[in-house]
Design a protein around this motif. Structure first.
Motif, PDB file in Angstrom:
ATOM      1  N   ARG A 130      -3.712  -0.956  -7.356  1.00 24.06           N
ATOM      2  CA  ARG A 130      -3.648   0.385  -7.947  1.00 24.06           C
ATOM      3  C   ARG A 130      -2.379   1.129  -7.567  1.00 24.06           C
ATOM      4  O   ARG A 130      -1.811   1.863  -8.370  1.00 24.06           O
ATOM      5  CB  ARG A 130      -4.854   1.210  -7.515  1.00 24.06           C
ATOM      6  CG  ARG A 130      -6.132   0.758  -8.149  1.00 24.06           C
ATOM      7  CD  ARG A 130      -7.279   1.625  -7.703  1.00 24.06           C
ATOM      8  NE  ARG A 130      -8.516   1.205  -8.347  1.00 24.06           N
ATOM      9  CZ  ARG A 130      -9.696   1.689  -8.060  1.00 24.06           C
ATOM     10  NH1 ARG A 130      -9.816   2.622  -7.130  1.00 24.06           N
ATOM     11  NH2 ARG A 130     -10.761   1.254  -8.678  1.00 24.06           N
ATOM     12  N   ARG A 131      -1.927   0.952  -6.325  1.00 19.28           N
ATOM     13  CA  ARG A 131      -0.812   1.760  -5.814  1.00 19.28           C
ATOM     14  C   ARG A 131       0.564   1.152  -6.011  1.00 19.28           C
ATOM     15  O   ARG A 131       1.537   1.890  -6.202  1.00 19.28           O
ATOM     16  CB  ARG A 131      -1.000   2.005  -4.317  1.00 19.28           C
ATOM     17  CG  ARG A 131      -2.124   2.918  -3.994  1.00 19.28           C
ATOM     18  CD  ARG A 131      -2.184   3.146  -2.498  1.00 19.28           C
ATOM     19  NE  ARG A 131      -3.267   4.062  -2.169  1.00 19.28           N
ATOM     20  CZ  ARG A 131      -3.567   4.412  -0.954  1.00 19.28           C
ATOM     21  NH1 ARG A 131      -2.884   3.934   0.074  1.00 19.28           N
ATOM     22  NH2 ARG A 131      -4.561   5.231  -0.737  1.00 19.28           N
ATOM     23  N   PHE A 132       0.687  -0.163  -5.896  1.00 20.38           N
ATOM     24  CA  PHE A 132       2.023  -0.759  -5.832  1.00 20.38           C
ATOM     25  C   PHE A 132       2.709  -0.732  -7.186  1.00 20.38           C
ATOM     26  O   PHE A 132       2.300  -1.392  -8.137  1.00 20.38           O
ATOM     27  CB  PHE A 132       1.948  -2.197  -5.311  1.00 20.38           C
ATOM     28  CG  PHE A 132       3.300  -2.829  -5.112  1.00 20.38           C
ATOM     29  CD1 PHE A 132       4.181  -2.333  -4.179  1.00 20.38           C
ATOM     30  CD2 PHE A 132       3.677  -3.924  -5.869  1.00 20.38           C
ATOM     31  CE1 PHE A 132       5.426  -2.921  -3.979  1.00 20.38           C
ATOM     32  CE2 PHE A 132       4.918  -4.516  -5.681  1.00 20.38           C
ATOM     33  CZ  PHE A 132       5.793  -4.004  -4.740  1.00 20.38           C
ATOM     34  N   LEU A 169       0.811  -1.222   0.000  1.00 17.46           N
ATOM     35  CA  LEU A 169       0.000   0.000   0.000  1.00 17.46           C
ATOM     36  C   LEU A 169       0.842   1.268   0.000  1.00 17.46           C
ATOM     37  O   LEU A 169       0.363   2.329  -0.401  1.00 17.46           O
ATOM     38  CB  LEU A 169      -0.950  -0.007   1.197  1.00 17.46           C
ATOM     39  CG  LEU A 169      -2.054  -1.062   1.126  1.00 17.46           C
ATOM     40  CD1 LEU A 169      -2.754  -1.204   2.470  1.00 17.46           C
ATOM     41  CD2 LEU A 169      -3.043  -0.749   0.015  1.00 17.46           C
ATOM     42  N   THR A 170       2.101   1.166   0.427  1.00 16.75           N
ATOM     43  CA  THR A 170       2.985   2.335   0.486  1.00 16.75           C
ATOM     44  C   THR A 170       4.113   2.257  -0.539  1.00 16.75           C
ATOM     45  O   THR A 170       5.077   3.007  -0.447  1.00 16.75           O
ATOM     46  CB  THR A 170       3.574   2.498   1.902  1.00 16.75           C
ATOM     47  OG1 THR A 170       4.308   1.315   2.246  1.00 16.75           O
ATOM     48  CG2 THR A 170       2.488   2.766   2.927  1.00 16.75           C
ATOM     49  N   PHE A 173     -10.847  -4.567  -0.182  1.00 16.82           N
ATOM     50  CA  PHE A 173     -10.526  -3.141  -0.277  1.00 16.82           C
ATOM     51  C   PHE A 173      -9.010  -2.924  -0.334  1.00 16.82           C
ATOM     52  O   PHE A 173      -8.504  -2.199  -1.195  1.00 16.82           O
ATOM     53  CB  PHE A 173     -11.141  -2.388   0.911  1.00 16.82           C
ATOM     54  CG  PHE A 173     -10.858  -0.917   0.910  1.00 16.82           C
ATOM     55  CD1 PHE A 173     -11.498  -0.077   0.020  1.00 16.82           C
ATOM     56  CD2 PHE A 173      -9.954  -0.378   1.815  1.00 16.82           C
ATOM     57  CE1 PHE A 173     -11.238   1.294   0.017  1.00 16.82           C
ATOM     58  CE2 PHE A 173      -9.690   0.982   1.822  1.00 16.82           C
ATOM     59  CZ  PHE A 173     -10.327   1.830   0.919  1.00 16.82           C
ATOM     60  N   ALA A 174      -8.284  -3.575   0.574  1.00 19.69           N
ATOM     61  CA  ALA A 174      -6.821  -3.440   0.597  1.00 19.69           C
ATOM     62  C   ALA A 174      -6.210  -3.968  -0.696  1.00 19.69           C
ATOM     63  O   ALA A 174      -5.264  -3.382  -1.232  1.00 19.69           O
ATOM     64  CB  ALA A 174      -6.238  -4.163   1.807  1.00 19.69           C
ATOM     65  N   GLY A 175      -6.739  -5.076  -1.197  1.00 17.01           N
ATOM     66  CA  GLY A 175      -6.215  -5.650  -2.430  1.00 17.01           C
ATOM     67  C   GLY A 175      -6.401  -4.740  -3.621  1.00 17.01           C
ATOM     68  O   GLY A 175      -5.477  -4.557  -4.430  1.00 17.01           O
TER      69      GLY A 175
END
Length: 162
Positions: A154-156, A31-32, A147-149
């Protein structure tokens, strides 16, 4: 017996808990946008070891836990392949993220199921795990991981190795 468990059960549970803690770190990394190489290795190895040791318990018939173990094993193989053989290039980035989150979800799913079996107050709420409190807990867990997935896919965007 350690904590009322055989040494083998204790090792299996310890591997599972290490995999879950490492899974938290890996998910945060996804996520980061941080690769977290060591945490990832610990997560994948302990998740694979949890699956392997799970199949060594004696059994007389195929159980849902065996299905979860087989599915998780396959997911971990895909995650390892996407991460280390395909180096998360192209579509393999999303494949890795989905596989890592899915493996972490199944570790957590089993943790919740075990909590409902072993913690008396939870067991009272869902003694057969067919009652609404169990379904609600697992549904909420699934929603959080979904949600996290989605966010992680999208972010990683993996940078060079840390």
């Amino acid at each position: 017996m350690l904590f009322g468990m055989t040494p083998f059960t204790f090792v299996h549970v310890l591997l599972s808990l290490i995999a879950i803690v490492a899974g938290i770190a890996v998910a945060v990394g996804l996520l980061t946008q941080r690769r977290l190489e060591r945490w990832t290795l610990v997560f994948l190895v302990t998740t694979a070891a949890t699956c392997a040791t799970g199949f060594l318990f004696p059994f007389v018939r195929f159980l849902p836990s065996h299905a979860v173990g087989i599915l998780t094993s396959l997911i971990v193989i895909v995650a390892i392949y996407a991460r280390y053989s395909r180096h998360m290039r192209g579509v393999w980035r999303a494949v890795y993220v989905v596989a890592a989150i899915a493996a972490f979800f199944f570790n957590s799913f089993v943790l919740v199921a075990q909590a409902f079996l072993k913690i008396p107050s939870l067991h009272e709420l869902a003694p057969t795990q067919a009652e609404p409190p169990f379904a609600i807990a697992q549904g909420l867990l699934f929603a959080v991981f979904l949600f996290a997935g989605v966010l992680a896919v999208r972010r990683f965007r993996p940078a060079a190795r840390e």
